[in-house]
Design an enzyme around this catalytic site. Structure first.
Site, PDB file in Angstrom:
ATOM      1  N   GLY A  71       3.221   6.602   8.618  1.00 45.64           N
ATOM      2  CA  GLY A  71       4.522   6.765   7.983  1.00 45.64           C
ATOM      3  C   GLY A  71       5.498   5.667   8.325  1.00 45.64           C
ATOM      4  O   GLY A  71       6.532   5.517   7.665  1.00 45.64           O
TER       5      GLY A  71
ATOM      6  N   HIS B 125       0.808  -1.222   0.000  1.00 44.57           N
ATOM      7  CA  HIS B 125       0.000   0.000   0.000  1.00 44.57           C
ATOM      8  C   HIS B 125       0.843   1.274   0.000  1.00 44.57           C
ATOM      9  O   HIS B 125       0.355   2.345  -0.306  1.00 44.57           O
ATOM     10  CB  HIS B 125      -0.992   0.014   1.173  1.00 44.57           C
ATOM     11  CG  HIS B 125      -0.371   0.253   2.501  1.00 44.57           C
ATOM     12  ND1 HIS B 125       0.060  -0.766   3.307  1.00 44.57           N
ATOM     13  CD2 HIS B 125      -0.093   1.386   3.162  1.00 44.57           C
ATOM     14  CE1 HIS B 125       0.565  -0.255   4.423  1.00 44.57           C
ATOM     15  NE2 HIS B 125       0.478   1.055   4.352  1.00 44.57           N
TER      16      HIS B 125
ATOM     17  N   SER C 113       4.823   2.626   7.908  1.00 53.46           N
ATOM     18  CA  SER C 113       4.513   1.536   6.990  1.00 53.46           C
ATOM     19  C   SER C 113       5.718   1.162   6.142  1.00 53.46           C
ATOM     20  O   SER C 113       6.338   2.004   5.509  1.00 53.46           O
ATOM     21  CB  SER C 113       3.373   1.943   6.062  1.00 53.46           C
ATOM     22  OG  SER C 113       2.193   2.131   6.773  1.00 53.46           O
TER      23      SER C 113
ATOM     24  N   ASP D  45       0.536  -7.781   1.628  1.00 47.82           N
ATOM     25  CA  ASP D  45       0.848  -6.352   1.727  1.00 47.82           C
ATOM     26  C   ASP D  45       2.357  -6.116   1.682  1.00 47.82           C
ATOM     27  O   ASP D  45       2.889  -5.289   2.429  1.00 47.82           O
ATOM     28  CB  ASP D  45       0.251  -5.724   2.988  1.00 47.82           C
ATOM     29  CG  ASP D  45       0.267  -4.194   2.908  1.00 47.82           C
ATOM     30  OD1 ASP D  45       0.271  -3.674   1.781  1.00 47.82           O
ATOM     31  OD2 ASP D  45       0.299  -3.538   3.962  1.00 47.82           O
TER      32      ASP D  45
END
Length: 487
Positions: A225, A125, A227, A155
């Site tokens: 952030g 993502h 991620s 993901d």
């Protein structure tokens, strides 16, 4: 946004993806740590020093585009025809299409350098929909990046920059991680680049919905952030990629989740070799034994399965690996390859590291009697061959060739069954799970390769539309037009 609270606790909280300051972004976990003398304080400065240079800032830029959107104006038809088409005029109910210019958008997240020649792991993502990717290193050097491959289910994404002698992180085996050991989360939360937070491993093998599973839970603070950033042990080695937080507010309240390196390594290898993840399927649906027993007790039923740990098999998928090996509804899986599996997240973690065609030894209870079987894992299409579906990703669906029993039931000789709809062009067109595709653009579709070839040819044609013919699971004929273009 992934909904995970059903799998962890009642709906007291909302799971919130670790968004960046500008947009959505997720993070993941890190590898196991070095042994620490019991009762002694932990010095995390070495881990921070070793891991910080390997964690990068990723900027995702999506350029302005023209898009066709539908809109509804309840007054439009009324004023052009005050009777609203009652006498045969108008009659479109105010639904119109128009071209709109989308604004330029940016989002940010983190990533981890895993090789000196520029391979970087992050969340899917973080890079999804990017027209441009800019990677900034710890020393503020900037690079343009390209996407090697991405996987929505886990993901995870693999990107590449053209660099040399880059500070690649050491990668530890997440299977060795222990609950209670100290870890650091390294990333770029809330626009604060090169940030380190500390905590412990709170739990392992957390089942986080249908997608990402068997995750590492930590109380190291993770925010927007983070991620795609690193979860590292006290040696500074990667044990996971930070992916999501569990929160009412969207900010950290104590729990974050990371994708273990044992899963990450397999996904990265698949993306490099095949361009898509080779996902193995055991072919069952089920739940933790204790959850099943509790649910039955609430119904007033007394259940004795011979154990309170393991995986209760609620359904065996037709023509799947478990079905072929003789497993049945009501069985309880207790071990895989001699490794105890007490909960579903542990089973998912083991299978996530396998590929179609791999064999596993399953120990299970049937009527409280111990049994064993060897399963040959299959892919999502029900075979053991390599899946090459990169061109099919735009459809946002998964397919398998029709089983003989289904062909006989419906009185047909071929077809592809839609086994999952997760977004993309097919969902937009209204195609439903279970629909059986027989012809596309007036060509017979008997195999996955047939469909892939048609999609590949159509996507570069003057009229990039798939005209799909088939039947529903009840035998009714169905027709869909699936545009492959965004215009």
């Amino acid at each position: 946004m992934k909904k995970i609270w059903k799998n962890i606790m009642p709906a007291m909280y909302l799971m919130v993806i670790a968004f960046s300051a500008a947009s959505c972004n997720q993070t993941q976990a890190a590898p196991s740590s070095a042994a620490v003398v019991a009762g002694q304080p932990v010095d995390l400065t070495y881990a921070a020093e070793k891991s910080l240079p390997s964690v990068v800032y990723i900027k995702n830029t999506q350029n302005s585009k023209m898009q066709t959107v539908e809109y509804s104006d309840p007054f439009e038809d009324f004023f052009s025809d005050p009777f609203g088409g009652f006498f045969g005029r108008g009659g479109q109910g105010g639904t119109r299409k128009r071209q709109v210019q989308t604004p330029k958008r940016t989002a940010a997240g983190s990533g981890v350098i895993i090789s000196a020649d520029g391979y970087i792991v992050t969340n899917n993502h973080v890079v999804d929909g990017a027209d441009e990717l800019t990677v900034t290193l710890n020393d503020n050097t900037e690079y343009s990046a390209r996407i090697i491959g991405a996987d929505k289910t886990t993901d995870l994404a693999l990107i590449k920059i053209d660099g040399k002698n880059l500070p690649a992180i050491a990668i530890a085996n997440s299977d060795d991680v222990k609950v209670g050991e100290w870890v650091l989360a390294v990333g770029n939360p809330l626009g604060l680049n090169n940030t380190v937070t500390a905590g412990i491993v709170s739990a392992k093998a957390r089942q986080m919905g249908e997608g990402v599973s068997s995750m590492i839970q930590t109380d190291a603070a993770i925010n927007q952030g983070n991620s795609g950033g690193a979860l590292v042990n006290t040696s500074g080695a990667l044990i996971g990629i930070n992916a999501m937080i569990y929160s009412q507010t969207g900010s950290n309240i104590g729990y974050g989740f990371a994708i273990p390196t044992a899963i990450m390594n397999k996904v990265v290898d698949d993306l490099k070799k095949y361009g898509t993840v080779q996902r193995a399927m055991i072919g069952i649906k089920g739940s933790d034994v204790n959850l099943y027993v509790d649910a039955e007790k609430e119904k007033g039923n007394e259940v004795d399965l011979g154990t309170m740990e393991g995986i209760y098999v609620a359904e065996v998928v037709e023509d799947g690996a478990a079905d072929a090996a003789g497993l049945k509804t009501g069985d309880v899986i207790t071990h895989i390859d001699g490794q105890k599996v007490a909960k579903f997240g542990e089973l998912q973690g083991i299978i996530a590291k396998k590929r179609p065609g791999d064999k596993i030894k399953v120990t299970y209870l049937r009527n409280k009697s111990k049994k064993e079987a060897t399963l040959t894992l299959k892919n999502e299409q029900g075979t053991t061959s390599v899946v090459k579906n990169a061109d099919l990703d735009v459809l946002g669906a998964q397919f398998r060739e029709l089983a003989d029993a289904k062909k006989k039931e419906l009185g047909i000789s071929y077809g592809l069954e839609v086994i999952k709809i997760s977004g993309g062009k097919m969902k937009e067109a209204g195609v439903q799970k279970g629909f059986i595709i027989q012809r596309v653009n007036d060509q017979a579709v008997k195999t996955i390769d047939d469909l892939q070839q048609i999609v590949k040819e159509t996507s570069t044609s003057k009229e990039p539309v798939l005209f799909i013919q088939g039947i529903t699971p009840t035998g009714r004929k169905g027709y869909y037009a699936v545009p492959l273009s965004n215009e």
